[in-house]
Design an enzyme around this catalytic site. Sequence first.
Site, PDB file in Angstrom:
ATOM      1  N   LYS A   8      46.347 -11.882  48.392  1.00  0.00           N
ATOM      2  CA  LYS A   8      44.940 -12.116  48.760  1.00  0.00           C
ATOM      3  C   LYS A   8      44.860 -13.299  49.754  1.00  0.00           C
ATOM      4  O   LYS A   8      45.774 -13.456  50.561  1.00  0.00           O
ATOM      5  CB  LYS A   8      44.082 -12.322  47.510  1.00  0.00           C
ATOM      6  CG  LYS A   8      44.275 -11.177  46.493  1.00  0.00           C
ATOM      7  CD  LYS A   8      43.309 -11.181  45.357  1.00  0.00           C
ATOM      8  CE  LYS A   8      43.614 -10.022  44.428  1.00  0.00           C
ATOM      9  NZ  LYS A   8      42.641  -9.872  43.354  1.00  0.00           N
ATOM     10  N   GLU A  49      42.609   0.049  39.927  1.00  0.00           N
ATOM     11  CA  GLU A  49      42.307  -1.342  39.589  1.00  0.00           C
ATOM     12  C   GLU A  49      40.889  -1.435  39.028  1.00  0.00           C
ATOM     13  O   GLU A  49      39.920  -1.498  39.809  1.00  0.00           O
ATOM     14  CB  GLU A  49      42.403  -2.220  40.842  1.00  0.00           C
ATOM     15  CG  GLU A  49      43.770  -2.225  41.474  1.00  0.00           C
ATOM     16  CD  GLU A  49      44.025  -3.501  42.266  1.00  0.00           C
ATOM     17  OE1 GLU A  49      45.044  -4.143  42.010  1.00  0.00           O
ATOM     18  OE2 GLU A  49      43.184  -3.867  43.116  1.00  0.00           O
ATOM     19  N   GLU A  79      37.685  -5.797  46.342  1.00  0.00           N
ATOM     20  CA  GLU A  79      37.074  -6.988  46.946  1.00  0.00           C
ATOM     21  C   GLU A  79      36.542  -6.666  48.338  1.00  0.00           C
ATOM     22  O   GLU A  79      35.499  -7.165  48.750  1.00  0.00           O
ATOM     23  CB  GLU A  79      38.111  -8.137  46.981  1.00  0.00           C
ATOM     24  CG  GLU A  79      38.337  -8.697  45.577  1.00  0.00           C
ATOM     25  CD  GLU A  79      39.717  -9.258  45.324  1.00  0.00           C
ATOM     26  OE1 GLU A  79      40.469  -9.511  46.277  1.00  0.00           O
ATOM     27  OE2 GLU A  79      40.052  -9.425  44.132  1.00  0.00           O
ATOM     28  N   GLY A 123      41.462 -10.442  38.012  1.00  0.00           N
ATOM     29  CA  GLY A 123      41.298 -11.894  38.027  1.00  0.00           C
ATOM     30  C   GLY A 123      40.537 -12.431  36.818  1.00  0.00           C
ATOM     31  O   GLY A 123      40.112 -13.580  36.805  1.00  0.00           O
ATOM     32  N   ASN A 152      49.896  -8.737  45.684  1.00  0.00           N
ATOM     33  CA  ASN A 152      48.772  -8.902  46.598  1.00  0.00           C
ATOM     34  C   ASN A 152      48.401 -10.381  46.575  1.00  0.00           C
ATOM     35  O   ASN A 152      47.789 -10.854  45.625  1.00  0.00           O
ATOM     36  CB  ASN A 152      47.596  -8.025  46.145  1.00  0.00           C
ATOM     37  CG  ASN A 152      46.380  -8.196  47.037  1.00  0.00           C
ATOM     38  OD1 ASN A 152      46.442  -8.890  48.057  1.00  0.00           O
ATOM     39  ND2 ASN A 152      45.271  -7.582  46.665  1.00  0.00           N
ATOM     40  N   SER A 157      44.976  -8.102  36.203  1.00  0.00           N
ATOM     41  CA  SER A 157      45.569  -9.034  35.241  1.00  0.00           C
ATOM     42  C   SER A 157      46.922  -8.566  34.700  1.00  0.00           C
ATOM     43  O   SER A 157      47.214  -8.730  33.516  1.00  0.00           O
ATOM     44  CB  SER A 157      44.596  -9.331  34.107  1.00  0.00           C
ATOM     45  OG  SER A 157      43.420  -9.940  34.626  1.00  0.00           O
ATOM     46  N   HIS A 185      40.670  -2.074  48.778  1.00  0.00           N
ATOM     47  CA  HIS A 185      40.648  -2.984  47.621  1.00  0.00           C
ATOM     48  C   HIS A 185      39.189  -3.231  47.220  1.00  0.00           C
ATOM     49  O   HIS A 185      38.314  -3.330  48.085  1.00  0.00           O
ATOM     50  CB  HIS A 185      41.351  -4.305  47.963  1.00  0.00           C
ATOM     51  CG  HIS A 185      41.611  -5.120  46.744  1.00  0.00           C
ATOM     52  ND1 HIS A 185      40.632  -5.869  46.141  1.00  0.00           N
ATOM     53  CD2 HIS A 185      42.729  -5.269  45.982  1.00  0.00           C
ATOM     54  CE1 HIS A 185      41.140  -6.453  45.061  1.00  0.00           C
ATOM     55  NE2 HIS A 185      42.414  -6.107  44.949  1.00  0.00           N
TER      56      HIS A 185
END
Length: 254
Positions: free
Chosen positions: A11, A169, A99, A175, A9, A215, A97
Amino acid sequence: MRKQIAAANWKMNLTYQQGEKLLDDILDTKIKLASHQLTIFAVPYPYLLLTRSEVEEGTNYFPAAQNCHHKKSGAYTGEISVEMLHSLNIKYCVVGHSERRDYNGETNSMLADKVNLCFENFITPIFCCGEPLHIREAGSQNDFVATQLRESLFHLEPQVIKNIIIAYEPIWAIGTGKTASTEQAQEIHKYLRSVLAKQYGEAVADEIPILYGGSVKANNAKELFSCPDVDGGLVGGASLVAADFIEIIKALKK
Ligand code: 13P
């Protein structure tokens, strides 16, 4: 045999030229995948056609969109519909996702609409779920992720949902450099599969790949992927470095 997947991904990272170089560096290594193993590149929309043309037809490498809109079409300036992705022959799309849930207010019910549109357009959703830190600290992660599945997916018929890909996730691991331990990953993946089995039966639950994201790195992928219910990874940061993502693809189980 259940699919194993190394999914990148990207992003909102990399210029077109940097993306092209990264794809070249990864694809030039020609890592041979078994028939049940896939590598997917979820790239920014403007790079979808490039990615589609870089991956060879008939191999197990595919481009994916990182998102799609929850409405079929219409006056939604700047948005991309599932039908548009289908018209580019895109076969995979990340949906939900964390985010996007956080920054774009995506709800479980909007994600149900996206998942439906994907299936109607022959696109496999890579459906993301996962809990924030305070939920994990309160020990309520199982209920949290089960609700995400129930509210976005459990209206689907068994013959449809069996084609989905789920990505677990945990938001606290995205991250942050903080990876779930293999025990934590296996435990919740097994739980997610049991929730699917309860709703749809063991046979359907056994077919659905559940990827881990948060991660994943070159040096922990093998251990994570060795868990019986972890069927690969959805990888952010480490997918932007060719040498690292190559190791992650190689970490898929033999
Ligand atoms: P990182 O691998 O950078 O933690 O990101 C994970 C992720 O969000 C993939 O979708």
